[in-house]
Enzyme design. Sequence first.
Site, PDB file in Angstrom:
ATOM      1  N   GLY A   1       0.800  -1.208   0.000  1.00  0.00           N
ATOM      2  CA  GLY A   1       0.000   0.000   0.000  1.00  0.00           C
ATOM      3  C   GLY A   1       0.836   1.263   0.000  1.00  0.00           C
ATOM      4  CG  PHE A   2       0.337   6.152   0.547  1.00  0.00           C
ATOM      5  CD1 PHE A   2       1.377   6.674  -0.219  1.00  0.00           C
ATOM      6  CD2 PHE A   2      -0.196   6.934   1.566  1.00  0.00           C
ATOM      7  CE1 PHE A   2       1.883   7.943   0.034  1.00  0.00           C
ATOM      8  CE2 PHE A   2       0.293   8.194   1.816  1.00  0.00           C
ATOM      9  CZ  PHE A   2       1.334   8.699   1.062  1.00  0.00           C
TER      10      PHE A   2
ATOM     11  CB  VAL B   1      -4.116  -9.064   7.798  1.00  0.00           C
ATOM     12  CG1 VAL B   1      -5.364  -8.264   8.146  1.00  0.00           C
ATOM     13  CG2 VAL B   1      -3.182  -9.174   8.984  1.00  0.00           C
TER      14      VAL B   1
ATOM     15  CB  ALA C   1      -5.747  -0.429   8.510  1.00  0.00           C
TER      16      ALA C   1
ATOM     17  CE1 TYR D   1      -8.470   4.172   9.721  1.00  0.00           C
ATOM     18  CE2 TYR D   1      -8.312   6.521  10.173  1.00  0.00           C
ATOM     19  CZ  TYR D   1      -7.707   5.327   9.858  1.00  0.00           C
ATOM     20  OH  TYR D   1      -6.348   5.271   9.688  1.00  0.00           O
TER      21      TYR D   1
ATOM     22  NE  ARG E   1      -7.622  17.552  10.007  1.00  0.00           N
ATOM     23  CZ  ARG E   1      -8.622  18.211  10.570  1.00  0.00           C
ATOM     24  NH1 ARG E   1      -8.377  19.256  11.344  1.00  0.00           N
ATOM     25  NH2 ARG E   1      -9.872  17.845  10.360  1.00  0.00           N
TER      26      ARG E   1
END
Length: 352
Positions: free
Chosen positions: A10-11, A54, A75, A177, A245
């Site tokens: 993934g990223f 997983v 995830a 989440y 942020r």
Amino acid sequence: MRILVTGGAGFIGSHIVTDLIGRGHEPVVLDALLSSAHGALPLPAEAEMIRADVRDREAVVAALRGVDAVCHQAAMVGLTPDFADTPVYVSCNDLGTATLLAAMAETGVCALVLAGSMVVYGEGRYDCSRHGRVVAGPRQVADLDAGRFEPRCPHCGAELVTGLVDEDAPTDPRNVYAATKLAQEHLAAAWARTTHGRAVSLRYHNVYGPGMPRDTPYAGVASFFRSALERGEAPRVFEDGRQRRDFVHVRDVAAANALALATLPDRPPGALTAFNTGSGEPHTIHEMAAALASAHGGPAPVITGEYRLGDVRHITASSHRLRKELGWTPATGFAAGMAEFARTTLRPTVTT
């Protein structure tokens, strides 16, 4: 070390794999290659690849053979656009983590670095001039509809000053989440206590950089803006754009994971330690969108006044603990990182 990296295609995971190889480690990637998570970018040839979920106990047990530590990145990420997605989030994130931890207990692997998230805090740190440190309550629909986006003091209604949140702040997850990410930490802590394992949770703030997925509701805000600019459209900034942020570059996050893995043997057994993982340079959402648009040469961002009820207003990190205990220092500043991200290739959609 031989390190199992779940979600390693993934990223963030793929950057961790590349970083680990550069440090002389032997990464093993376990990834389900879900289209909602990432696209098909090649991994380094040195990385062993296992395509599996997983939640597949047998596959995870097999992947753990000969492994010294686990870097758990697998995830389902982002704010769900529909509460009906809740069972999928809980299954991917919490059942997946439980399955991994049970397999680690079975195979005797006792070192874990977990991809945590700043979302476990809910709103960030707020101070009132009269009442000191306060906890901002959930934002109300009526206020958001009226364009009143800033939380107020729950005692006197005064304006609040936002600051950096540290790891000792209370957790207060405010969407699905976030709840699953906090549950992951609780599961990992229970595993550590039971097995005398060593565990670290890196609470990522807003990670961005090369290889982010494009055009998916589960990607981060930086990816939304970058995708819009690539289409020749103006980034659409929700609320009034003043949400604060901490944008941290993915290569810096990868380095934090490598350092956490290397220092796990020195950590006390039977416990989980959390580390904020942020740049230390707070910026507003509008500042980020404007920096991207300027570097890309695309249209300036548009402030829409729209909102998502599950979003928090301000959350910025103090990463002092990570810097002090692990010797981590982010290498990519905001201006340079956004200039690079404005021109980088986004991750294409998987077709499987």
